[in-house]
Design a protein around this motif. Structure first.
Motif, PDB file in Angstrom:
ATOM      1  N   ASN A 146      15.817 -15.008  -7.472  1.00 16.89           N
ATOM      2  CA  ASN A 146      15.914 -15.175  -8.923  1.00 16.89           C
ATOM      3  C   ASN A 146      16.578 -13.967  -9.586  1.00 16.89           C
ATOM      4  N   PHE A 147      17.661 -13.505  -8.959  1.00 12.29           N
ATOM      5  CA  PHE A 147      18.463 -12.384  -9.456  1.00 12.29           C
ATOM      6  C   PHE A 147      17.796 -11.029  -9.226  1.00 12.29           C
ATOM      7  N   GLU A 148      16.567 -10.976  -8.786  1.00  8.23           N
ATOM      8  CA  GLU A 148      15.859  -9.704  -8.612  1.00  8.23           C
ATOM      9  C   GLU A 148      15.851  -9.291  -7.143  1.00  8.23           C
ATOM     10  N   HIS A 149      15.765  -7.992  -6.907  1.00 11.62           N
ATOM     11  CA  HIS A 149      15.763  -7.453  -5.551  1.00 11.62           C
ATOM     12  C   HIS A 149      14.368  -7.480  -4.937  1.00 11.62           C
ATOM     13  N   ASP A 150      14.245  -8.083  -3.778  1.00 10.59           N
ATOM     14  CA  ASP A 150      13.064  -7.945  -2.933  1.00 10.59           C
ATOM     15  C   ASP A 150      13.397  -7.003  -1.776  1.00 10.59           C
ATOM     16  N   ILE A 151      12.367  -6.353  -1.232  1.00 13.93           N
ATOM     17  CA  ILE A 151      12.552  -5.486  -0.069  1.00 13.93           C
ATOM     18  C   ILE A 151      12.183  -6.264   1.186  1.00 13.93           C
TER      19      ILE A 151
END
Length: 789
Positions: free
Chosen positions: A191-196
């Motif tokens: 959703n456009f956000e960065h996950d690690i």
């Protein structure tokens, strides 16, 4: 007469035939001539050799090698393509780097002493970038294209994909090996956000560590492999307008307790191991010298990832105010850990270090001289080096300072080759990142070839600007553009026209018509009146037959200006502080907005609030919210005017404010009831005004307003000019925009093509404007009065 393929043609009306005009123009082909450049203040990437004796760095796309002090420098000869990253291999003699091939970044190796030619190891139509090495430099991890994380074996020089995910082909943080080489950590989009995410190399499994709905970005392993550090805003998404006050956090991968003081006390009395005999050391000294260094304990220790309630172990390690970015590097020495990150918590951007050590108070200190830090830190044998202000510097962490290494080296490039490389790189990145896979129905590769045939005829930077923008224009898309500049275009003369805030009559250009409200001519003590005649500017008599602007045009803006007017035949002087044309435009704009508000107040008998947004930027958002706090509570309805709005990215904040509805009241004894929330626009009738010049984020706002059913939209269809965009730089500092994110309604309509249609169509004509009529605003008031009766 018309233009086709940058040639002049004549069309014969009678015969209906066209013919190219044979023109011969004398041309001075200067682009092929070599020009001199210097690496000083222009280094963009670097690495230090494993033996600590040599530097490799990049300036204006060229690769250079020098000694560690930058005294002896050699440029490696290549083929004119742009290199962006360079790293040393373990033999201290070979460089791994990427450079463009037909516009796309591919991987190469080259002998660092300048002998031989570069060897190519990937040949793909995707950008291979963000390269990092493992502990012993036997492998490199990198990102490829929009969706792949890869590893290249630096002995066989063969690559393989270890993960496929939504990476994006730019604005992607670097992947990194764990200290023991067991894992790779990288960011992927949700959703456009960065996950690690972490990938176990041998098991070929990938685990999402965060998965929160907000960004956790730029992950970096601790030297002991027990923690991952990263940047996050924690409670706010980074899109659409970036992270809000981000912080640096540490994520323990297992449940680690702090050391016990009693254990440290006991260590004081442990017996040391017996030392080896001297003669044994002597016998093995030659073999030891030739053998590779043994990896340290951090490089061999197995990493444990305990996912049980993992996020609850997250720790803030940076200051809890200001904005922090990074981390850029984490150094470990014994039990001491030093984290380097960027911050502005002391009022200005700089590099900081945070030092943590058991039984010691954590310290955060600024690195002096780091205000122009470039985000790149390299450690070799305990010595740190950093990129700052376009120069390589020694980073003395103990003394908290950066000491630049003086590197000056002249090199030559010709703009003809550089412009060709720029052309293909821009084309390739648009191919990789343009939001629409169909390229708006164009044949993008064919267009590349069609426009490339004009490259031999580009004679200067202005020609390049025209060619590149014409190529982009074939996409028939908004939010595209190419801009370039260089010393070759520097001009000796510059002029600007000083404005005063005095509007003169059109037929009598030296006779005052009026004073613009809030302009520099509207201050107390300045008594210029309509009908006054300008006779002198700074003591120089004006010629009524000349253009008035010649008396106000100067090489630079002056601090003061002396004007002489006549009123009733009597002269008088006025001193003003000149202002720019942009300020005057804004003041005229504000007059129009104020007139609209007064008209709404009159037509609605002060029952309807009116607010206007010039654009969807942060400043206008703040003005909108202030307007709402000042005007909304005493009104029965609201008009939000987005006509002529030029866009931005604050649609979500505007819509969230407008969506507030009343849900209860509270009251002090015998006092008046007060609603919750204090501001609840959705509890009142709202009209949104748009027109054919409402564009970009104004269209996003209008589409959201309609989807949320917040009220009526009145006006004309919007501009159809909305793609979420960013951009990339090129080798010479040129810049091009990349509209990479399409904007769609919930039922899948592309706002770039569909726009937003009003619920009630009302057009304001040119005749209306001349007559100072506004039928759209009139209709908005009429509709609201119907709803609040």
């Amino acid at each position: 007469m018309f233009e086709k393929d940058y040639q002049v043609w004549v069309y014969d009306v009678a015969s209906g035939k066209s013919e190219k005009v044979n023109l011969q123009v004398v041309r001075n082909p200067v682009l092929t001539k070599e020009q001199a450049f210097d690496v000083r203040d222009r280094i963009s990437n670097f690495d230090v050799s494993p033996d600590g004796k040599k530097l490799a760095f990049i300036s204006r796309g060229e690769i250079f090698v020098s000694d560690i002090e930058g005294k002896f420098v050699r440029k490696l000869e290549r083929d004119g393509e742009r290199a962006t990253e360079v790293l040393w291999l373990p033999d201290n003699r070979t460089l791994l780097f990427n450079q463009t091939l037909n516009g796309y970044l591919n991987l190469y190796t080259i002998a660092a002493d300048g002998s031989g030619t570069a060897k190519q190891h990937t040949n793909e139509k995707r950008n291979n970038r963000s390269i990092n090495l493992n502990h012993d430099r036997s492998q490199a991890v990198y990102l490829s294209g929009r969706d792949e994380v890869r590893i290249i074996d630096l002995k066989s020089l063969q690559s393989r994909t270890i993960a496929k995910d939504e990476i994006w082909a730019f604005q992607s943080p670097e992947p990194r090996f764990s200290p023991n080489g067991e894992y790779v950590v990288f960011n992927a989009r949700r959703n456009f956000e960065h996950d690690i995410l972490v990938h176990h190399i041998k098991k070929n499994t990938t685990l999402n560590l965060t998965n929160t709905g907000v960004s956790e970005t730029d992950p970096f392993w601790s030297p002991d492999g027990k923690y991952i550090y990263f940047t996050s805003s924690r409670t706010r998404p980074s899109y659409p307008f970036g992270m809000t006050n981000p912080r640096i956090y540490r994520l323990p991968l297992d449940k680690y307790d702090v050391p016990f003081r009693s254990a440290k006390f006991d260590e004081l009395f442990k017996k040391k191991e017996d030392e080896k005999k001297a003669d044994d050391k002597s016998d093995k000294s030659d073999k030891t010298a030739k053998a590779d260094k043994k990896p340290d304990s951090a490089a061999t220790k197995s990493i444990v990832i305990n996912t049980d309630r993992l996020l609850e172990r997250m720790e803030l390690i940076s200051p809890d105010f200001g904005s922090q970015y990074g981390p850029f590097y984490i150094a470990g020495k014994g039990d001491k850990t030093t984290v380097f990150y960027g911050s502005n918590h002391e009022g200005r951007d700089a590099l900081y270090k945070m030092v943590s050590e058991p039984f010691e108070e954590t310290k955060t200190e600024r690195i002096n001289g780091s205000e122009r830090f470039g985000g790149n830190i390299v450690e070799v044998d305990g010595k740190l080096y950093a990129l700052s202000g376009g120069n390589i510097s020694k980073l003395n962490a103990d003394a908290n300072k950066i000491d630049p290494i003086s590197i000056g080296q002249t090199f030559y490039r010709n703009l003809n080759d550089e412009f060709k490389q720029i052309f293909y790189e821009m084309w390739a990145n648009v191919e990789e990142n343009f939001y629409n896979a169909d390229f708006h129905g164009t044949n993008w590769p064919k267009l590349r070839d069609e426009y490339a045939r004009f490259l031999p005829y580009v004679n200067n930077r202005a020609d390049l600007r025209v060619l590149m923008n014409d190529l982009l224009g074939e996409l028939n898309s908004s939010h595209l553009g190419f801009n370039t500049y260089g010393d070759d275009e520097r001009i000796a003369l510059n002029f600007q026209t000083m404005e005063t805030g005095i509007i003169f009559e059109q037929q009598k250009p030296y006779t005052v018509q009026r004073i613009v409200t809030n302009s520099n001519a509207d201050f107390n003590g300045i008594d210029v009146q309509p009908g006054d005649v300008l006779t002198h500017v700074n003591g120089k008599k004006v010629d009524p037959k000349q253009c008035r602007d010649i008396y106000f045009t100067r090489p630079s803006m002056e601090r003061e200006i002396l004007l002489t007017f006549e009123r009733g035949g009597k002269p008088y002087d006025v001193r003003l502080h000149p202002q720019g044309i942009g300020s005057l435009d804004n003041q005229l704009y504000d007059e129009w907005i104020y007139a609209n508000e007064q008209k709404v107040n009159k037509l609605s008998n002060n029952r309807v609030a009116y607010t206007y947004m010039k654009n969807m930027g942060g400043g206008e958002l703040n003005k909108f919210l202030i307007d709402m706090t000042a005007k909304l509570s005493g009104k029965d309805a609201l008009i939000l005017d987005l006509r002529y709005n030029t866009g931005g990215n604050v649609h979500d904040e505007v819509l969230k404010f407008l969506s507030q509805r009343p849900y209860l009241q509270w009251q002090y004894r015998e006092g008046k009831p007060s609603p919750q929330p204090n501001f609840a626009p959705a509890g009142k009738p709202i009209v949104l005004l748009i027109n054919e010049q409402s564009l970009s984020d104004a269209e996003m706002t209008a589409a959201g307003f309609k989807a949320l059913k917040l009220g009526k939209i009145i006006g004309t269809e919007s501009y159809r000019w909305i793609i979420f965009t960013s951009g990339k730089g090129l080798v010479d500092g040129s810049f091009y925009r990349l509209p990479s994110w399409g904007c769609y309604t919930l039922d899948g309509k592309n706002l770039e093509k569909e726009g937003v249609a009003p619920d009630i169509y009302v057009k304001t004509t040119f005749t209306d404007r001349l007559a100072d009529k506004d039928p759209q605003l009139d209709r908005a008031v009429q509709e609201l009065l119907k709803d609040i009766r």
